[in-house]
Motif scaffolding. Structure first.
Motif, mmCIF file in Angstrom:
data_model
loop_
_atom_site.group_PDB
_atom_site.id
_atom_site.type_symbol
_atom_site.label_atom_id
_atom_site.label_comp_id
_atom_site.label_asym_id
_atom_site.label_seq_id
_atom_site.Cartn_x
_atom_site.Cartn_y
_atom_site.Cartn_z
ATOM 1 N N LEU A 232 0.859 -1.190 0.000
ATOM 2 C CA LEU A 232 0.000 0.000 0.000
ATOM 3 C C LEU A 232 0.894 1.238 0.000
ATOM 4 O O LEU A 232 1.768 1.390 0.855
ATOM 5 C CB LEU A 232 -0.903 -0.003 1.239
ATOM 6 C CG LEU A 232 -1.844 1.192 1.403
ATOM 7 C CD1 LEU A 232 -2.824 1.276 0.232
ATOM 8 C CD2 LEU A 232 -2.605 1.105 2.739
ATOM 9 N N ARG A 255 -1.445 -1.045 -4.352
ATOM 10 C CA ARG A 255 -2.518 -0.070 -4.193
ATOM 11 C C ARG A 255 -1.895 1.294 -3.911
ATOM 12 O O ARG A 255 -1.039 1.411 -3.046
ATOM 13 C CB ARG A 255 -3.462 -0.469 -3.054
ATOM 14 C CG ARG A 255 -4.297 -1.715 -3.345
ATOM 15 C CD ARG A 255 -5.140 -2.116 -2.158
ATOM 16 N NE ARG A 255 -4.303 -2.622 -1.069
ATOM 17 C CZ ARG A 255 -4.652 -2.577 0.217
ATOM 18 N NH1 ARG A 255 -5.801 -2.035 0.572
ATOM 19 N NH2 ARG A 255 -3.858 -3.074 1.132
ATOM 20 N N ALA A 295 -2.450 -5.130 4.772
ATOM 21 C CA ALA A 295 -1.384 -4.940 3.779
ATOM 22 C C ALA A 295 -0.126 -5.681 4.219
ATOM 23 O O ALA A 295 0.096 -5.946 5.403
ATOM 24 C CB ALA A 295 -1.084 -3.457 3.607
#
Length: 451
Positions: A232, A255, A295
């Protein structure tokens, strides 16, 4: 060496400080009077207000007598044009910072077309460093020499690793791998240790080892070595671009949280396999909503240092995952040390190291011994790679008999592709690559290693 730097921003200022500390004469060109005055207050540097692509300004800066010309403004086009013009009026070596991925992909063409000696990309280099840290989440820094099989790494000495209370000689004796501890950071102090050095909990220890031995060493000492599969990222800038490119190419899930809607659309088009999220990556509730706790790693890459540090610390407290933050200001190092942040990367320091290596090699003349250069532990330790040549000092003599400077270690010898973590009976031969770790500054050749 006479050096001209165009661009008085964070990178230019850091670079000027580094080069002046090594005895180089520096002139700086920038359109900002305020930026130049600020640098002039801190450094012994000639400052000139103007455009780095203006021939008259270049002449005022001493382009005809300059050895190296460096363009590090925020604009790639200005950097390339400045280098092109400098090359037309002088036989100077030119270095350009190029950050745009489109331009950087054509760096070989640009170098040839513009006669540029070196093109550097801080964002790409920073992204590469972050990727290595994501591959080795138990480490706070990882550098790999270009020959590929020598790795320099730093770790935070936690209690479960079994180092504390042992000497470094004991640590080395009880491992099956070829590894050498070469520098220690402890409570603001830096040590170039010998085998009798006693390790304490929370020491930051830098080691030299081989690529083959690193994973075994980490496993032996219960150091986490499971690469993150789901990353992330907050901030969708250029570093995020290069990092995402590398992560996706290696099969990772990415992401990115980015506040600018246009940038989100661009990243979505370029990286269809990544998840691009429009939102505020510094909002804690938003981070939790986006699955921070699940994550594998968190990387803070916004343009504001303080936000990166605070968000990274929150991520570590909440999720206990690998956390990396980008920081531009050196004066925030002390803050980071007080927090539970795994790794901080400093793009301007990375750039300064790359250019300083180039300048040092040029200062040493044709056939320079200098092959690679890294600064560690708040710039207080240098790790340098030299190429040994017949007729130089310290050749063909057992290391135990050499009269070397204090606070200097010959950490590794590379001979015909074979990596040697040396002991006192080993010696340096013609053609060897030698890795030196020292607290001394400005070493440029093998001759500088002696007392």
């Amino acid at each position: 060496m006479n050096v001209i730097i165009v661009g008085c921003g964070k990178v230019g200022s850091e670079l000027a400080s580094t080069l002046i500390s090594e005895g180089n004469s520096v002139a700086m060109i920038d359109n900002s009077v305020k930026a130049l005055n600020q640098v002039a207050e801190e450094l012994d540097v000639l400052t000139i207000v103007g455009d780095g692509s203006d021939i008259n300004i270049l002449k005022e800066a001493g382009i005809e007598a300059a050895n190296i010309f460096i363009a590090v403004t925020p604009h790639d086009e200005v950097n390339l044009l400045s280098c092109l013009i400098a090359k037309q009026v002088s036989n100077v070596e030119t270095i350009a910072r190029v950050r745009n991925p489109i331009y950087y992909r054509e760096k070989d063409f640009l170098r040839k077309k513009f006669g540029i000696s070196k093109i550097i990309n801080p964002e790409q280099k920073t992204a590469s460093n972050i990727y290595k840290l994501l591959c080795y989440p138990g480490l706070s820094r990882v550098d790999r020499l270009e020959n590929g099989n020598v790795i320099i790494f730093t770790l935070h000495c936690r209690g479960e690793y079994g180092f504390a209370g042992n000497t470094l000689m004991d640590v080395r004796r009880h491992t099956k791998t070829k590894v050498l501890a070469c520098a220690v950071y402890r409570k603001g102090n830096v040590y170039i240790p010998d085998g009798s050095f006693l390790v304490e909990k929370d020491d930051e220890i830098t080691f030299v080892t081989t690529g083959d031995d690193l994973s075994t060493f980490l496993k032996e000492h219960n150091i986490v070595n499971i690469p993150a599969d789901d990353v992330l990222i907050t901030g969708g800038g250029t570093i995020s671009y290069y990092l995402t490119e590398k992560l996706i190419d290696n099969g990772k899930n990415v992401r990115i949280i980015e506040m600018n809607e246009d940038r989100c659309e661009y990243l979505s088009e370029v990286f269809p396999k990544a998840e691009i999220i429009h939102g505020d990556g510094t909002d804690r509730r938003f981070l939790i909503k986006q699955g921070l706790e699940n994550a594998g790693a968190f990387v803070a890459l916004t343009g504001i240092d303080e936000e990166n540090i605070v968000t990274a610390n929150f991520a570590k407290d909440l999720a206990g995952i690998k956390v990396i933050t980008k920081v531009n200001r050196n004066d925030l190092r002390d803050v980071i040390e007080q927090l539970d942040i795994d790794s901080a990367v400093f793009p301007k320091m990375i750039t300064a190291d790359v250019i300083a290596q180039y300048v040092r090699a040029k200062a040493s003349g044709a056939g320079s011994d200098l092959q690679a250069f890294f600064r560690y532990m708040d710039n207080r330790v240098e790790i340098v790679e030299f190429k040994a040549r017949e007729g130089e000092p310290f050749m063909d003599t057992p290391l135990m008999k050499l009269e070397l400077k204090k606070d200097l270690i010959l950490a590794c010898i590379i001979r015909n592709g074979k990596t040697i973590i040396p002991n006192g009976g080993d010696s340096i031969h013609d053609g060897d690559s030698v890795i030196v770790v020292t607290s001394h500054k400005g070493i440029t050749s093998m001759a500088d290693l002696g007392k």
